[in-house]
Design a protein around this motif. Structure first.
Motif, PDB file in Angstrom:
ATOM      1  N   HIS A   1      86.220  30.710 -71.650  1.00  0.00           N
ATOM      2  CA  HIS A   1      85.956  30.872 -73.073  1.00  0.00           C
ATOM      3  C   HIS A   1      85.940  32.344 -73.497  1.00  0.00           C
ATOM      4  O   HIS A   1      85.700  32.623 -74.675  1.00  0.00           O
ATOM      5  CB  HIS A   1      84.605  30.238 -73.443  1.00  0.00           C
TER       6      HIS A   1
ATOM      7  N   THR B   1      73.774  28.180 -80.850  1.00  0.00           N
ATOM      8  CA  THR B   1      73.863  27.440 -82.117  1.00  0.00           C
ATOM      9  C   THR B   1      75.198  26.736 -82.312  1.00  0.00           C
ATOM     10  O   THR B   1      75.295  25.825 -83.131  1.00  0.00           O
ATOM     11  CB  THR B   1      73.633  28.392 -83.315  1.00  0.00           C
ATOM     12  N   THR B   2      76.227  27.181 -81.569  1.00  0.00           N
ATOM     13  CA  THR B   2      77.563  26.615 -81.757  1.00  0.00           C
ATOM     14  C   THR B   2      78.224  26.422 -80.399  1.00  0.00           C
ATOM     15  O   THR B   2      78.182  27.324 -79.552  1.00  0.00           O
ATOM     16  CB  THR B   2      78.447  27.557 -82.601  1.00  0.00           C
ATOM     17  N   LYS B   3      78.849  25.271 -80.177  1.00  0.00           N
ATOM     18  CA  LYS B   3      79.543  25.038 -78.922  1.00  0.00           C
ATOM     19  C   LYS B   3      80.673  26.046 -78.751  1.00  0.00           C
ATOM     20  O   LYS B   3      81.358  26.401 -79.717  1.00  0.00           O
ATOM     21  CB  LYS B   3      80.112  23.625 -78.875  1.00  0.00           C
ATOM     22  N   ALA B   4      80.883  26.490 -77.509  1.00  0.00           N
ATOM     23  CA  ALA B   4      81.927  27.485 -77.240  1.00  0.00           C
ATOM     24  C   ALA B   4      83.300  27.004 -77.682  1.00  0.00           C
ATOM     25  O   ALA B   4      84.130  27.781 -78.153  1.00  0.00           O
ATOM     26  CB  ALA B   4      81.947  27.831 -75.747  1.00  0.00           C
ATOM     27  N   GLU B   5      83.538  25.690 -77.576  1.00  0.00           N
ATOM     28  CA  GLU B   5      84.842  25.138 -77.946  1.00  0.00           C
ATOM     29  C   GLU B   5      85.110  25.274 -79.437  1.00  0.00           C
ATOM     30  O   GLU B   5      86.271  25.197 -79.885  1.00  0.00           O
ATOM     31  CB  GLU B   5      84.918  23.671 -77.545  1.00  0.00           C
TER      32      GLU B   5
ATOM     33  N   ARG C   1      71.817  29.351 -71.739  1.00  0.00           N
ATOM     34  CA  ARG C   1      73.190  28.928 -71.933  1.00  0.00           C
ATOM     35  C   ARG C   1      74.056  29.595 -70.867  1.00  0.00           C
ATOM     36  O   ARG C   1      73.816  30.757 -70.501  1.00  0.00           O
ATOM     37  CB  ARG C   1      73.716  29.313 -73.315  1.00  0.00           C
TER      38      ARG C   1
ATOM     39  N   THR D   1      76.500  30.673 -78.506  1.00  0.00           N
ATOM     40  CA  THR D   1      76.524  29.277 -78.041  1.00  0.00           C
ATOM     41  C   THR D   1      75.154  28.601 -78.111  1.00  0.00           C
ATOM     42  O   THR D   1      75.055  27.396 -77.865  1.00  0.00           O
ATOM     43  CB  THR D   1      77.073  29.172 -76.597  1.00  0.00           C
TER      44      THR D   1
END
Length: 486
Positions: free
Chosen positions: A401, A476-480, A395, A474
């Motif tokens: 971010h 597992t989860t989008k940075a946004e 990633r 990130t």
């Protein structure tokens, strides 16, 4: 009839005997001498130049001192990124800057080298060392400036003579004249224009250093910048250098040089992607690598093998092809960092005198390039993981971010995490960011841990190190979709 080593010197004084004889006085030499002395062994250190080696005298310390000074000047020019701040930088008194750098060097040399050697009490000899005798009975001669010769015999010998800047065979190079990363730091005026040959860490540091002092700088690089690091590093650095007015020309191979009599400038003709182009500058800085310093040591005489570039060939225990002769630091061709050299020196003392049978391990070796933004990395790159046949997942977290970068109003760069897709173990961490060196140092302790361990660990808010936790999350989860600290 074979003549023994002792018999070769029967006409002169008897050899002085020590348990360890160290050639050189840099990080590797001092680490070995300190550790061997602590183990109760008698040590002699032989230095032909200035005590302290490359790092304190011509490498890390002086270059980073000048980089810090150049950054201070740049901050004045760059402060307008903060609303309400207006500053400007004046011209540089290069002679005063160099004198200040030299004062710092001399202070650290005295405190960290001369005083340390005196405290431990090992013997120091000034002169040129060379091996004589035979592989079974190696001896050292030390030739002082006055021509006197001392013969030294030791149970073990350590070659820690370091490396020096290397220049390739370019037509007209010597006649035109050039500076190296060492001699560039002794210039008494800021060059109006500077041409830097090379795209590695030293070339990039020096290019930005002189640009921030006021030079017009062009970089000629054979391939992408920082080519041993992740490709994202090159992309960010090229943009950051361009923002500061530094021109980067890639796929450029210098073929000839000449100094013009009318202007005094150096004209470099380079093959750029198959066509010849000319570049002019007041000075040319050659930063295309370094080579081990082994000439004149008589290594062949005592059965010590060297490689194609003159480096001492060693085992992973730092032992040469002669079991009584060891090598450490840059002279081995291993990664050229002073902390690597120091690790080598300690390892040699333990293996030689404590039967430790330790080997060198670079799995968690951090590396830093002191540009701005800086480059920091530890462990494997994505390319290295794939080449090793490991299924890779990675990633890349853009710094916009990362709250600390946003607060700094400097979101140039990224943090990249490379993992084993089958085990979720972290194999590498790279970043381009302010304080990237500190991120690399933190990464040393994360290699081998799982993504979940890092994603669930504590991370103080508004630090650059928090970015390591964020990039782990990130996976597992989008940075946004990540909120502050959540």
């Amino acid at each position: 009839m074979t003549t023994t080593a002792d018999e070769r010197f029967t006409a002169g004084p008897s050899p002085q005997r020590y348990q360890l004889a160290v050639i050189g006085s840099g990080g590797a030499a001092f680490a070995a001498a300190i550790h061997a002395t602590t183990l109760g062994k008698s040590v002699v250190m032989i230095e032909r130049g200035t005590l302290g080696g490359t790092c304190v005298n011509t490498g890390c310390v002086p270059s980073k001192a000048l980089i810090a000074a150049a950054e201070a000047r740049h901050i004045a020019d760059d402060a307008s990124r903060f609303p309400g701040i207006a500053t400007a930088a004046g011209p540089v008194d290069m002679a005063a800057l160099v004198a200040g750098k030299q004062g710092l060097v001399e202070s650290l040399r005295g405190e960290k080298y001369i005083d340390v050697a005196n405290s431990y009490g090992w013997a120091v000899r000034q002169g040129d060392a060379a091996f004589v005798g035979t592989p079974d009975e190696p001896l050292l001669t030390v030739t002082a400036a006055d021509g006197s010769v001392e013969v030294i015999e030791a149970d073990h010998y350590l070659v820690a003579t370091g490396s020096r800047p290397w220049a390739p065979l370019i037509e007209g190079l010597d006649e035109a004249g050039y500076v190296t990363s060492t001699t560039a730091m002794e210039l008494d005026e800021v060059p109006t224009s500077l041409l830097v040959l090379g795209g590695g860490p030293v070339a990039l540091e020096q290019a930005q250093l002189f640009a921030r002092l006021g030079s017009s700088v062009t970089v000629l690089a054979r391939s992408r910048l920082a080519s041993k690091e992740e490709p994202e590093v090159s992309q960010v650095l090229e943009g950051a250098l361009a923002d500061e007015g530094i021109r980067v020309v890639r796929r450029a191979v210098p073929v000839r040089m000449v100094r013009e009599g009318s202007t005094g400038q150096v004209v470099v003709t380079a093959d750029v992607a198959g066509s010849e182009q000319q570049f002019r500058a007041d000075h040319v800085l050659v930063a295309l690598g370094r080579r081990a310093v082994t000439e004149g040591l008589g290594l062949n005489t005592v059965g010590v093998a060297t490689g194609e570039l003159g480096e001492v060939v060693v085992s992973d225990r730092m032992q040469s092809s002669n079991p009584r002769i060891w090598a450490a630091g840059d002279v081995t061709g291993h990664p050229e960092y002073v902390y690597v050299a120091a690790n080598h020196g300690t390892l040699v003392a333990e293996n030689a005198f404590a039967a430790a049978d330790r080997s060198v391990d670079y799995t968690r070796l951090p590396r830093v390039t002191f540009t701005s933004p800086a480059v920091g990395a530890v462990g494997m790159t994505e390319q290295e993981v794939v080449a090793a046949g490991i299924r890779c997942d990675c990633r890349v977290l853009a710094l916009h971010h990362l709250p600390r970068a946003v607060v700094n109003r400097d979101t140039r760069g990224f943090i990249k995490m490379v993992v084993n897709a089958d085990t979720n173990e972290i194999l590498g961490l790279s970043s381009v960011a302010k304080d990237a060196g500190e991120l690399a140092a933190t990464g040393v302790h994360l290699i081998g841990k799982t993504i979940a361990e890092v994603a669930d660990a504590w991370a103080p808010y508004l630090t650059m190190a928090e970015g390591i936790r964020i990039v782990a999350r990130t996976f597992t989860t989008k940075a946004e979709l990540l909120s502050c600290c959540a």
